[in-house]
Structure formats: C-alpha cells, structure tokens
Design a protein around this motif. Structure first.
Motif, short mmCIF file in Angstrom:
data_model
loop_
_atom_site.label_atom_id
_atom_site.label_comp_id
_atom_site.label_asym_id
_atom_site.label_seq_id
_atom_site.Cartn_x
_atom_site.Cartn_y
_atom_site.Cartn_z
N PHE A 40 53.41 -7.96 18.08
CA PHE A 40 53.14 -6.94 17.06
C PHE A 40 51.74 -7.12 16.50
CE2 PHE A 40 53.32 -5.97 12.44
CZ PHE A 40 53.65 -4.64 12.48
N THR A 41 51.40 -8.34 16.14
CA THR A 41 50.08 -8.63 15.56
C THR A 41 48.97 -8.41 16.58
OG1 THR A 41 50.98 -10.18 13.94
CG2 THR A 41 48.68 -10.47 14.56
N ILE A 42 49.18 -8.88 17.80
CA ILE A 42 48.15 -8.73 18.84
C ILE A 42 47.90 -7.24 19.11
CG2 ILE A 42 47.65 -9.08 21.30
CD1 ILE A 42 49.33 -11.68 21.05
N PHE A 43 48.98 -6.47 19.25
CA PHE A 43 48.80 -5.05 19.52
C PHE A 43 48.01 -4.37 18.41
CE2 PHE A 43 50.17 -0.67 18.79
CZ PHE A 43 49.65 -0.10 19.95
N LEU A 44 48.35 -4.66 17.16
CA LEU A 44 47.65 -4.01 16.04
C LEU A 44 46.16 -4.36 16.04
CD1 LEU A 44 50.18 -4.34 13.08
CD2 LEU A 44 49.58 -2.28 14.36
N TYR A 45 45.83 -5.62 16.29
CA TYR A 45 44.43 -6.03 16.30
C TYR A 45 43.65 -5.26 17.37
CZ TYR A 45 45.03 -10.00 13.09
OH TYR A 45 45.26 -10.77 11.99
N ILE A 46 44.24 -5.17 18.58
CA ILE A 46 43.55 -4.48 19.67
C ILE A 46 43.46 -2.98 19.38
CG2 ILE A 46 43.56 -3.96 22.14
CD1 ILE A 46 45.08 -6.58 22.57
N TRP A 47 44.56 -2.41 18.92
CA TRP A 47 44.63 -0.97 18.64
C TRP A 47 43.57 -0.57 17.62
CZ3 TRP A 47 46.79 2.81 21.21
CH2 TRP A 47 47.03 4.03 20.60
N GLU A 48 43.44 -1.36 16.57
CA GLU A 48 42.45 -1.07 15.54
C GLU A 48 41.02 -1.22 16.08
OE1 GLU A 48 45.20 -2.56 11.76
OE2 GLU A 48 43.63 -3.86 12.59
N SER A 49 40.82 -2.19 16.98
CA SER A 49 39.47 -2.42 17.51
C SER A 49 38.99 -1.25 18.38
CB SER A 49 39.44 -3.71 18.33
OG SER A 49 40.13 -3.56 19.57
N LEU A 50 39.91 -0.41 18.86
CA LEU A 50 39.55 0.72 19.71
C LEU A 50 38.97 1.88 18.91
CD1 LEU A 50 42.65 0.70 22.10
CD2 LEU A 50 40.35 -0.14 22.60
N GLY A 51 39.07 1.79 17.59
CA GLY A 51 38.50 2.84 16.74
C GLY A 51 39.04 4.22 17.06
N ASP A 52 38.13 5.15 17.30
CA ASP A 52 38.52 6.53 17.60
C ASP A 52 38.81 6.75 19.08
OD1 ASP A 52 38.20 7.24 14.94
OD2 ASP A 52 36.06 7.72 15.21
N HIS A 53 38.71 5.69 19.88
CA HIS A 53 38.88 5.84 21.33
C HIS A 53 40.26 5.32 21.76
CE1 HIS A 53 34.64 6.84 21.49
NE2 HIS A 53 34.37 5.73 20.81
N LYS A 54 41.29 5.83 21.12
CA LYS A 54 42.65 5.42 21.46
C LYS A 54 43.04 6.00 22.82
CE LYS A 54 43.57 3.43 17.38
NZ LYS A 54 42.31 3.58 16.66
N PRO A 55 43.61 5.17 23.73
CA PRO A 55 43.90 5.64 25.08
C PRO A 55 45.18 6.46 25.20
CG PRO A 55 44.49 3.34 24.85
CD PRO A 55 43.86 3.74 23.56
N PHE A 56 46.03 6.44 24.19
CA PHE A 56 47.29 7.19 24.27
C PHE A 56 47.84 7.40 22.86
CE2 PHE A 56 48.05 2.68 25.14
CZ PHE A 56 48.93 2.32 24.13
N GLU A 57 48.80 8.31 22.77
CA GLU A 57 49.47 8.56 21.49
C GLU A 57 50.60 7.55 21.32
OE1 GLU A 57 49.09 11.03 19.14
OE2 GLU A 57 47.32 11.93 20.12
#
Length: 473
Positions: free
Chosen positions: A165-182
């Motif tokens: 959960f923590t790892i995913f959130l850190y990576i997801w936030e680091s992607l900024g506006d370039h999220k690869p999926f919904e």
C-alpha cells in the motif's frame, strides 16, 4: 515448508545458493533474517552478510524459529570502518519535534557503502560454487549490491520492507500528472504527506539507492495477498514493472512460535484474562521526550486497563552502549502504583510470542511494518501512533483499509504532545468499547485468513513455493 532436494550428480554444482544483504536497522534485519530462515527451510544454502555487530544483533533478537533452522545460515561478518562520530553522547538521541526519524544513525547508514566491495567479492566467490547465485537485498542496500549485475550467473531480487500500500502510493504520487491508468479502487482520504517522515540526509540516501535499483530480476514483499493483493496488482501495472516478477511472500514472522526459552513477560500474561491486556511497544527506532513518556504513563494508568509496556529508546550507533543508560524516566513510584494492572519491561522481548498470547487484546504501536504484519497475522487490533518513515501510511492501511485499528493522533498534529486524557480515551475505546470489540472481531478474522495463507495450498505459501521454483529453475 518444502524440503525436497533436486537430484544432482556428485560432480555437479548445486543449482542455487542465496546471499541476503540486509539494511542495518532492526526492523529490516529482522525481516530479512526471517526470510533467510524461510529460504533455508527449502534446503537452499543461505549466506547472510553484514557488519559484525549487526549480524550478532539480528541473531540475538530473532525469535520464533527452531535454532536448527538458523544454524543452517552462513553468517559473513564484515568489519566496517569506525562509524561512531566523535563526541556523540551515549545517551539516547534527543527527539526532534519536526521529525522523529532516527537521524543519529545516519553515520552508520553511510558506512554501509563500505560493504560494496566485500559483498561483490563474496558473490563472485560463491558464483563459482553454484549454477546460479541469487542475491536478495533490502531496497536500501541497492548501492551496495549493484556490481553483482556483472556476474553472468547472478540474479538480484529487491526486498521491500514496507507495505505494498505504501510503496504503491509513493510511486503513484511520484508520477505527477502522468498517471498510466485510472484507479479502479478508492484511495482513503487524508493520506499523510511525506513531511516529517525522514530527515533530508536520509531522503538523499533513499534517492541514491533507487538510482542504483535498476538491475533486479524481481521484487519480494513481506505481505500477503489476503490483505494487500490489490496493491500488489497495481504495482505490477506501473511503468518499469512489466518485466519484473513480484512475490508477496509474507507474513515472514513465524505463525507458530517455537522458542525454547520463555521470556518473563509471557509468565505474567499467563495470569491475565483472555483479551484483557494492551501491549505497548514503539520498536527500536523511536525515542520519546520525557514529557511524552510521562503523559503516556499517566494515560495508561488512568485507563484502568491492564498493559504490558516495552519501555526502550531508539537503538544507538554503538550497539555495545549500555541499554539502560538514562532510562529511569517514568514518574516516581509508577511501577509500584500500577503493579496490579501493568508491567514495564526494559529488556528485549519476543513480540511475536506476546502478540500471539491469548491474553493480549490490543497493541499500541508506532506502526512499523514488522509490527503491523505481526499484529495482523496474530489477529490483534492496533492503536496507531506513527512516528516516522512509512509508519503514517501503514497506519492508514490499518485504520481505514483493514479497519482493525484506531488512531492515537492525526499525522498533521504529530509535533503536539499527546495528553494523558487522549491516551486514556484511546485505550478504553480499543479495549472495552463496542467499537473496539468490532475491531477485535475483524482483526481475528483477518488474522485467521493470513495464517491460513501460509499453510499448504494457501496464497502466501504458493508465492514462496513459486519463488523457490523460480530461482531453482
């Protein structure tokens, strides 16, 4: 665990050997040594490499395994250059109001870079003895093991010591506006910021490790798909993970503890009623101010609930320092006043066995991931009091996602003194309210499912079986 051995001709090399490279903080050491025991139970040679004092610490503090299993592990003690900075007092570090991260250990973290050449030499030597040499390293040791990539029959696997959960959130936030999926699931509201979680120096240290973390063949997680399967699946969809195999092999802590010596805390627990005791422990990387210790002590006393309090300060750089130095900080006469309700333990205690004891009905914790997994697997609800690192987000997982705990304090108010009245209220909510009883029932159900996942045919057992088969292929 499986103990089948692949047949080989007498003149053939063994198929696989492993090298474990832990990060020198107790929680990280503990997890990788648990993993080493797990791998060794499959009759795969395990080489555990680290500084001399930390290897010794890992062995002394391990609990729950048969000694015969740990004796299968080959420990390689490496002497590091002296990392004790001059004029550092032996007293516990003074807690910082902005960040409670144990920044006093940074000289040790920096010194681990000196392991790079010895680790490479060890892997190189072992690579001649096995058809494949597998390096399992803490993500915080990527810089140290990066040279193994040049050895033709070596494979590296990064071990994450925090929740998916923590790892995913850190990576997801680091992607900024370039999220690869919904996202197809709800992320809890009020995810804590990273502010106050680390010191600037350790943040730079993390960045250096992740710059080197581009060579691994797969990732290992101390979690179970029973509780974090959707987050493991989300990580697998992220950029950079397409060619990596992910294994959710937790819980790594033993489910059925097998210690041959019994700690005195367990004798005290034997005399208490089922589910009546609050276990209080903040791990090995937390130091509280004297004011906060006093408020906690008074809050526990006023709650009128039974408690077992592990009263320790953060580990020091110098592991040989007197652990009891400066530790008489409880209110005068406190232990005598509470002797009918509580017990204070100042030495090392077997946390897994304590959490597994039927008298324990709650856990006041800093929410380090080791403590979370141990509490979850033993079915004990948590009063979450995060201090630094990944702990604030682990607390969200426990309280909002799994719904097996309550917050002691909101992360946004982390610098404030938690008063005894708040602690008293939280303890009573967890231990004797209908709300607490509902959390306890849910924790017991999830704990049962997690334990079942480690049995033959369970999802976690299948994951570790799959990993072993993968490295033996």
């Amino acid at each position: 665990m499986a103990d089948d051995i692949h047949q080989q001709k007498p003149d053939e090399k063994p198929i696989v050997g492993t090298v474990m490279v832990p990060f020198p903080m107790q929680g990280h050491l503990n997890e990788i040594l648990h993993l080493g025991n797990l791998v060794a139970s499959y009759n795969i040679p395990v080489h555990f490499v680290g500084s001399t004092p930390h290897n010794q610490q890992a062995k002394q503090r391990l609990h729950g395994w048969e000694p015969e299993t740990t004796r299968k592990i080959h420990f390689h003690d490496i002497k590091l250059p002296h990392h004790q900075q001059p004029n550092i007092p032996l007293n516990p570090p003074k807690p910082d109001t902005e960040s409670k991260f144990p920044g006093h250990l940074q000289p040790l973290f920096d010194a681990t870079e000196q392991l790079r050449q010895p680790v490479f030499q060890l892997v190189q030597n072992l690579s001649t003895e096995f058809k494949r040499i597998v390096i399992i390293h803490d993500t915080m040791m990527a810089f140290v093991v990066q040279d193994a990539n040049s050895i033709s029959n070596a494979e590296t696997y990064a071990f994450h010591s925090v929740s998916a959960f923590t790892i995913f959130l850190y990576i997801w936030e680091s992607l900024g506006d370039h999220k690869p999926f919904e996202l197809d699931l709800d992320i809890p509201n009020g995810i804590p910021s990273n502010q106050g979680c680390f010191t600037p120096r350790f943040t730079a240290y993390i960045a250096k490790q992740y710059e080197a973390l581009n060579f691994d063949s797969g990732r290992l997680y101390n979690t179970s798909r029973v509780i974090e399967g959707k987050y493991i699946d989300l990580i697998a969809k992220l950029p950079g993970y397409a060619n990596k195999t992910l294994f959710a092999i937790g819980p790594l802590n033993p489910i059925n503890t097998k210690s041959k010596t019994r700690h005195r805390s367990l004798d005290w627990l034997d005399k208490q009623e089922t589910g009546s005791v609050l276990y209080v422990s903040f791990g090995t990387s937390v130091s509280m101010t004297e004011d906060q210790i006093t408020e906690l002590a008074i809050g526990l006393e006023k709650s009128s609930q039974k408690f077992l309090w592990i009263f320790r300060f953060s580990d020091r750089v110098d592991l040989s320092a007197d652990e009891d130095l400066g530790r008489d900080r409880l209110p005068y006469g406190y232990e005598i006043r509470v002797q009918d309700k509580g017990i204070v333990i100042r030495d090392w205690a077997p946390q897994v066995e304590i959490l597994a004891h039927p008298s324990v009905g709650g856990f006041m914790s800093h929410c380090g991931w080791n403590s979370c997994m141990e509490s979850i697997s033993m079915g004990v609800p948590i009063a979450a009091w995060p201090m630094h690192s990944d702990q604030p987000r682990n607390a969200v997982l426990v309280t909002q996602v799994l719904r097996t705990g309550i917050n002691v304090i909101d992360w946004a108010h982390r610098s404030e003194l938690v008063r005894s009245t708040t602690i008293e209220t939280i303890v009573r909510r967890l231990m004797i309210s209908k709300e607490g009883e509902a959390m306890r029932k849910r924790a017991v159900e999830i704990g049962r499912s997690v334990r079942e996942s480690t049995a033959e045919g369970g999802v976690s057992r299948l994951e570790i079986d799959s990993f072993v088969a993968h490295i033996r292929r």
